[in-house]
Design an enzyme around this catalytic site. Structure first.
Site, short mmCIF file in Angstrom:
data_model
loop_
_atom_site.label_atom_id
_atom_site.label_comp_id
_atom_site.label_asym_id
_atom_site.label_seq_id
_atom_site.Cartn_x
_atom_site.Cartn_y
_atom_site.Cartn_z
N CYS A 11 1.10 -1.17 0.09
CA CYS A 11 -0.01 0.06 0.09
C CYS A 11 0.90 1.25 -0.04
CB CYS A 11 -0.94 0.02 1.16
SG CYS A 11 -0.31 -0.12 3.00
N ASN A 14 2.24 1.32 4.25
CA ASN A 14 2.54 0.10 4.87
C ASN A 14 2.39 0.18 6.44
OD1 ASN A 14 5.38 -1.97 5.49
ND2 ASN A 14 3.51 -2.64 5.24
N CYS A 16 -1.34 0.49 7.41
CA CYS A 16 -2.86 0.50 7.56
C CYS A 16 -3.34 -0.65 6.76
CB CYS A 16 -3.57 1.71 7.12
SG CYS A 16 -3.49 2.92 8.14
N ARG A 17 -3.42 -0.71 5.35
CA ARG A 17 -4.12 -1.93 4.52
C ARG A 17 -3.14 -2.93 4.39
NH1 ARG A 17 -4.97 1.99 -0.37
NH2 ARG A 17 -3.43 2.98 0.85
N SER A 18 -1.80 -2.91 4.20
CA SER A 18 -1.01 -4.02 3.65
C SER A 18 -0.48 -4.70 5.07
CB SER A 18 0.19 -3.57 2.79
OG SER A 18 1.25 -2.78 3.30
N ASP A 122 -8.57 3.39 1.26
CA ASP A 122 -7.53 3.92 2.52
C ASP A 122 -8.20 4.35 3.85
OD1 ASP A 122 -5.64 4.82 3.72
OD2 ASP A 122 -4.90 5.99 2.11
P1 4NP Z 1 -1.82 2.52 4.00
O1 4NP Z 1 -2.45 3.94 4.63
O2 4NP Z 1 -1.20 2.98 2.52
O3 4NP Z 1 -3.04 1.61 3.93
O4 4NP Z 1 -0.79 2.23 5.01
C1 4NP Z 1 -1.77 5.15 5.00
C2 4NP Z 1 -0.74 5.59 5.60
C3 4NP Z 1 -0.27 6.73 5.79
C4 4NP Z 1 -0.43 7.75 4.88
C5 4NP Z 1 -1.33 7.53 3.74
C6 4NP Z 1 -1.96 6.47 3.68
N1 4NP Z 1 0.01 8.83 4.99
O5 4NP Z 1 0.11 9.73 4.12
O6 4NP Z 1 1.08 9.11 5.82
#
Ligand code: 4NP
Length: 153
Positions: A11, A14, A16-18, A122
């Site tokens: 994602c 790294n 939340c989703r992955s 997300d």
């Molecule tokens: P992820 O979610 O891609 O599912 O881990 C996010 C985590 C952090 C951010 C964006 C999405 N960020 O902008 O810091």
């Protein structure tokens, strides 16, 4: 497609989703007796070394998935050689992976959307309920992949 020996979930951050998909897939492969190496990474460097988001850890724990021992890392060129499948959690992750892969000599990994009929939303800027929905989505998609892979064995 044969059952993969190794899977990388990707994602953006790294956190939340992955890592959530990593935890769910690892638990379900264990239950199913499938020996698959599972990891996750982000295309961005914002959260390197961090634990998953506390909301992902909390909701995962309620559902029986352990995430607190995971640590964020960034996608690296060797990932395109080390993993049989690299699963992108959304279309922008897939586009980022395609760009990174273009700079790798003789990549062997297969890049795929984790949900072939959609994207994993997300939840980062959302609330706890968005994390509940994210897990629900990830669990459904994981079950579909496992059904497919088990049909080959
Ligand atoms: P992820 O979610 O891609 O599912 O881990 C996010 C985590 C952090 C951010 C964006 C999405 N960020 O902008 O810091």
């Amino acid at each position: 497609m044969i059952t993969p020996k190794s899977i990388l979930f990707v994602c953006l951050g790294n956190i939340c989703r992955s890592p959530s998909a990593e935890g769910v897939m690892r638990a379900k492969c264990k239950q199913a007796g499938l020996d698959i190496t599972i990891d996750s990474a982000g295309t961005a460097d914002y959260h390197i070394g961090e634990q998953p988001d506390s909301r992902a850890i909390a909701v995962g724990k309620q559902l029986g998935y352990q995430l607190e021992n995971l640590q964020a890392r960034q996608v690296k060129p060797d990932d395109f050689h080390q993993f049989d499948i690299i699963f992108a959690m959304d279309d922008s992750n897939l586009a980022n992976l395609q760009k990174l892969q273009a700079a790798v000599v003789q990549p062997t990994a297969k890049l795929l959307s984790f949900d072939p009929s959609g994207q994993i939303a997300d939840p980062y800027y959302g609330d706890k309920n968005d994390f509940v929905k994210m897990f629900d989505h990830i669990i459904k998609v994981t079950d579909n992949w496992l059904k497919l892979w088990q049909s080959y064995s």
